[in-house]
Design a protein around this motif. Structure first.
Motif, PDB file in Angstrom:
ATOM      1  N   GLN A  46       0.830  -1.277   0.052  1.00 26.62           N
ATOM      2  CA  GLN A  46      -0.199   0.077  -0.016  1.00 26.62           C
ATOM      3  C   GLN A  46       0.783   1.257  -0.021  1.00 26.62           C
ATOM      4  OE1 GLN A  46      -2.446   0.255   3.495  1.00 26.62           O
ATOM      5  NE2 GLN A  46      -3.370   2.172   2.717  1.00 26.62           N
ATOM      6  N   LEU A  47       0.896   2.174  -0.967  1.00 27.31           N
ATOM      7  CA  LEU A  47       1.637   3.007  -1.122  1.00 27.31           C
ATOM      8  C   LEU A  47       1.141   4.548  -0.567  1.00 27.31           C
ATOM      9  CD1 LEU A  47       3.377   2.442  -4.460  1.00 27.31           C
ATOM     10  CD2 LEU A  47       4.159   2.154  -2.137  1.00 27.31           C
ATOM     11  N   GLN A  48      -0.097   5.078  -1.120  1.00 22.60           N
ATOM     12  CA  GLN A  48      -0.581   6.334  -0.608  1.00 22.60           C
ATOM     13  C   GLN A  48      -1.046   5.987   0.648  1.00 22.60           C
ATOM     14  OE1 GLN A  48      -3.237   7.118  -3.962  1.00 22.60           O
ATOM     15  NE2 GLN A  48      -1.939   8.766  -4.336  1.00 22.60           N
ATOM     16  N   GLY A  49      -0.596   7.095   1.590  1.00 20.57           N
ATOM     17  CA  GLY A  49      -0.930   7.026   3.079  1.00 20.57           C
ATOM     18  C   GLY A  49      -0.340   6.146   3.806  1.00 20.57           C
ATOM     19  N   ALA A  50       0.517   5.070   3.576  1.00 22.60           N
ATOM     20  CA  ALA A  50       0.965   4.166   4.292  1.00 22.60           C
ATOM     21  C   ALA A  50       2.514   3.718   3.742  1.00 22.60           C
ATOM     22  CB  ALA A  50       0.251   2.586   4.312  1.00 22.60           C
ATOM     23  N   TYR A  51       2.594   3.530   2.561  1.00 25.60           N
ATOM     24  CA  TYR A  51       4.085   3.283   2.086  1.00 25.60           C
ATOM     25  C   TYR A  51       4.581   1.918   2.850  1.00 25.60           C
ATOM     26  CZ  TYR A  51       3.612   7.652  -0.262  1.00 25.60           C
ATOM     27  OH  TYR A  51       3.143   8.772  -1.112  1.00 25.60           O
ATOM     28  N   ARG A  52       3.665   0.910   2.956  1.00 20.40           N
ATOM     29  CA  ARG A  52       4.005  -0.252   3.572  1.00 20.40           C
ATOM     30  C   ARG A  52       3.998  -1.321   2.560  1.00 20.40           C
ATOM     31  NH1 ARG A  52       0.592  -3.507   5.762  1.00 20.40           N
ATOM     32  NH2 ARG A  52      -1.512  -3.273   5.279  1.00 20.40           N
ATOM     33  N   GLY A  53       4.625  -2.450   2.653  1.00 17.50           N
ATOM     34  CA  GLY A  53       4.390  -3.692   2.299  1.00 17.50           C
ATOM     35  C   GLY A  53       4.730  -5.036   3.057  1.00 17.50           C
ATOM     36  N   GLU A  54       4.061  -5.988   2.675  1.00 15.66           N
ATOM     37  CA  GLU A  54       4.109  -7.302   3.350  1.00 15.66           C
ATOM     38  C   GLU A  54       4.832  -8.256   2.610  1.00 15.66           C
ATOM     39  OE1 GLU A  54       1.298 -11.067   4.580  1.00 15.66           O
ATOM     40  OE2 GLU A  54       0.356  -9.074   4.749  1.00 15.66           O
ATOM     41  N   ILE A  55       5.863  -8.897   3.336  1.00 11.20           N
ATOM     42  CA  ILE A  55       6.743  -9.632   2.735  1.00 11.20           C
ATOM     43  C   ILE A  55       6.568 -11.056   3.059  1.00 11.20           C
ATOM     44  CG2 ILE A  55       8.677  -9.768   4.437  1.00 11.20           C
ATOM     45  CD1 ILE A  55      10.914  -9.069   2.035  1.00 11.20           C
ATOM     46  N   GLY A  56       6.911 -12.053   2.251  1.00 13.63           N
ATOM     47  CA  GLY A  56       6.568 -13.553   2.373  1.00 13.63           C
ATOM     48  C   GLY A  56       7.735 -14.335   1.819  1.00 13.63           C
ATOM     49  N   CYS A  57       8.270 -15.445   2.211  1.00 14.46           N
ATOM     50  CA  CYS A  57       9.131 -16.472   1.767  1.00 14.46           C
ATOM     51  C   CYS A  57       8.990 -17.606   2.218  1.00 14.46           C
ATOM     52  CB  CYS A  57      10.505 -15.893   2.069  1.00 14.46           C
ATOM     53  SG  CYS A  57      10.627 -15.647   3.857  1.00 14.46           S
ATOM     54  N   GLU A  58       9.694 -18.716   1.254  1.00 14.49           N
ATOM     55  CA  GLU A  58       9.669 -19.961   1.664  1.00 14.49           C
ATOM     56  C   GLU A  58      10.912 -20.704   0.878  1.00 14.49           C
ATOM     57  OE1 GLU A  58       7.550 -19.860  -1.997  1.00 14.49           O
ATOM     58  OE2 GLU A  58       6.466 -19.081   0.200  1.00 14.49           O
ATOM     59  N   LEU A  59      11.524 -21.584   1.557  1.00 11.85           N
ATOM     60  CA  LEU A  59      12.622 -22.154   0.884  1.00 11.85           C
ATOM     61  C   LEU A  59      12.552 -23.627   1.264  1.00 11.85           C
ATOM     62  CD1 LEU A  59      15.280 -21.243  -0.354  1.00 11.85           C
ATOM     63  CD2 LEU A  59      16.393 -21.362   1.935  1.00 11.85           C
ATOM     64  N   ALA A  60      12.795 -24.663   0.329  1.00 18.02           N
ATOM     65  CA  ALA A  60      12.925 -25.873   0.442  1.00 18.02           C
ATOM     66  C   ALA A  60      13.926 -26.355   1.646  1.00 18.02           C
ATOM     67  CB  ALA A  60      13.426 -26.603  -0.741  1.00 18.02           C
ATOM     68  N   SER A  61      13.552 -27.238   2.510  1.00 18.39           N
ATOM     69  CA  SER A  61      14.248 -27.312   3.740  1.00 18.39           C
ATOM     70  C   SER A  61      15.614 -27.791   3.434  1.00 18.39           C
ATOM     71  CB  SER A  61      13.671 -28.558   4.662  1.00 18.39           C
ATOM     72  OG  SER A  61      13.447 -29.630   3.973  1.00 18.39           O
ATOM     73  N   ALA A  62      16.051 -28.424   2.340  1.00 18.15           N
ATOM     74  CA  ALA A  62      17.309 -28.887   2.133  1.00 18.15           C
ATOM     75  C   ALA A  62      18.308 -27.811   2.007  1.00 18.15           C
ATOM     76  CB  ALA A  62      17.370 -29.566   0.586  1.00 18.15           C
ATOM     77  N   TYR A  63      17.777 -26.560   1.591  1.00 15.04           N
ATOM     78  CA  TYR A  63      18.593 -25.393   1.561  1.00 15.04           C
ATOM     79  C   TYR A  63      18.742 -24.599   2.942  1.00 15.04           C
ATOM     80  CZ  TYR A  63      18.608 -26.998  -2.921  1.00 15.04           C
ATOM     81  OH  TYR A  63      18.853 -27.979  -4.251  1.00 15.04           O
ATOM     82  N   TRP A  64      18.128 -24.716   3.885  1.00 17.02           N
ATOM     83  CA  TRP A  64      18.128 -23.752   5.178  1.00 17.02           C
ATOM     84  C   TRP A  64      19.399 -23.781   5.755  1.00 17.02           C
ATOM     85  CZ3 TRP A  64      13.338 -25.864   8.336  1.00 17.02           C
ATOM     86  CH2 TRP A  64      11.975 -25.796   7.583  1.00 17.02           C
ATOM     87  N   GLY A  65      19.611 -22.740   6.414  1.00 19.90           N
ATOM     88  CA  GLY A  65      20.834 -22.656   7.169  1.00 19.90           C
ATOM     89  C   GLY A  65      21.947 -22.331   6.447  1.00 19.90           C
ATOM     90  N   GLN A  66      22.094 -21.914   4.901  1.00 21.20           N
ATOM     91  CA  GLN A  66      23.274 -21.799   4.181  1.00 21.20           C
ATOM     92  C   GLN A  66      23.270 -20.340   3.668  1.00 21.20           C
ATOM     93  OE1 GLN A  66      23.421 -24.978   1.137  1.00 21.20           O
ATOM     94  NE2 GLN A  66      21.782 -26.046   2.198  1.00 21.20           N
ATOM     95  N   GLY A  67      22.249 -19.447   4.298  1.00 18.30           N
ATOM     96  CA  GLY A  67      22.434 -18.026   3.897  1.00 18.30           C
ATOM     97  C   GLY A  67      21.518 -17.656   2.436  1.00 18.30           C
ATOM     98  N   TYR A  68      20.956 -18.754   1.933  1.00 19.28           N
ATOM     99  CA  TYR A  68      20.223 -18.272   0.690  1.00 19.28           C
ATOM    100  C   TYR A  68      19.135 -17.213   1.023  1.00 19.28           C
ATOM    101  CZ  TYR A  68      22.898 -21.899  -1.508  1.00 19.28           C
ATOM    102  OH  TYR A  68      23.959 -22.737  -1.766  1.00 19.28           O
ATOM    103  N   MET A  69      18.270 -17.605   1.892  1.00 14.04           N
ATOM    104  CA  MET A  69      17.213 -16.735   1.977  1.00 14.04           C
ATOM    105  C   MET A  69      17.623 -15.337   2.471  1.00 14.04           C
ATOM    106  SD  MET A  69      14.019 -16.268   1.639  1.00 14.04           S
ATOM    107  CE  MET A  69      13.252 -17.958   1.549  1.00 14.04           C
ATOM    108  N   GLN A  70      18.525 -15.214   3.554  1.00  9.51           N
ATOM    109  CA  GLN A  70      19.062 -13.795   3.864  1.00  9.51           C
ATOM    110  C   GLN A  70      19.595 -13.274   2.492  1.00  9.51           C
ATOM    111  OE1 GLN A  70      22.203 -14.112   6.740  1.00  9.51           O
ATOM    112  NE2 GLN A  70      22.409 -12.019   6.872  1.00  9.51           N
ATOM    113  N   GLU A  71      20.151 -13.804   1.697  1.00  8.29           N
ATOM    114  CA  GLU A  71      20.852 -13.056   0.388  1.00  8.29           C
ATOM    115  C   GLU A  71      19.471 -12.530  -0.398  1.00  8.29           C
ATOM    116  OE1 GLU A  71      23.446 -13.794  -3.373  1.00  8.29           O
ATOM    117  OE2 GLU A  71      23.906 -15.021  -1.882  1.00  8.29           O
TER     118      GLU A  71
END
Length: 193
Positions: free
Chosen positions: A92-117
């Motif tokens: 929502q831009l006008q009046g709020a300038y906010r966004g809602e973020i979401g994400c998911e990663l296959a568990s085989a790739y957890w803990g390797q810094g991919y989602m942080q990047e």
């Protein structure tokens, strides 16, 4: 004012690339969305095969065309393997300038810094191109891993929304975290990479 209109830009990091997902990515995303550990906290119906995943990808791209959402596939640059997705569930831009973020990663790739990047690229895009001032994340209260991850990324815990969402477990609480543009810009580079 920012308009996506289906134009999902490619964003490139050191090890990953954020790109538009195509229905041909259905098999790879089915592997992520049907992963038992990953699917446990997803807010989507159970995915029953690559065709259903391809249909969901087509729906996500349609939402981008309508400026309702913006979702990238997370691809390993070295191999071209699609390992998850991330993006904006809404903004929502006008009046709020906010966004809602979401994400998911296959568990085989957890803990390797991919989602942080991946999220660093996504957040940078939200603040610089979409001109957001605030980015929010909503995590299932029982998903301590996600809450800790967003906290590590510089998000601030704001509270709990009681019985905020319905899942296969019934009504569940959501933890709300956020980061402001000025807070993101003040973070040291190692927090973002």
């Amino acid at each position: 004012m920012y308009r996506c209109q289906g134009d999902i830009p490619e964003l490139t990091g050191e090890r990953i690339r954020l790109r538009r997902m195509e229905p041909s990515d259905g098999r790879a995303m089915y592997g992520c969305w049907a992963d038992a550990q990953t699917a446990r906290f997803l807010e989507i119906p159970a995915i029953n095969g690559a065709e259903a995943a391809a249909a969901l990808i087509a729906s996500l791209n349609k939402l981008a065309e309508e400026d309702e959402a913006l979702r990238w596939g997370i691809e390993l640059r070295q191999t071209g393997t699609l390992i998850g997705s991330c993006g904006y569930n809404l903004w929502q831009l006008q009046g709020a300038y906010r966004g809602e973020i979401g994400c998911e990663l296959a568990s085989a790739y957890w803990g390797q810094g991919y989602m942080q990047e991946a999220l660093s690229l996504c957040i940078d895009y939200g603040f610089s191109q979409m001109e957001l001032n605030r980015i929010e994340a909503y995590c299932d209260r029982d998903n301590g891993r996600a809450t800790a991850f967003f906290h590590k990324m510089g998000f601030v815990l704001e509270g709990t929304l009681r019985e905020y969402r319905y899942s296969d477990r019934g009504a569940v609480d959501a933890v709300v975290l956020s980061i402001l543009r000025r807070e993101w810009n003040a973070l040291p580079p190692q927090t973002k990479a």
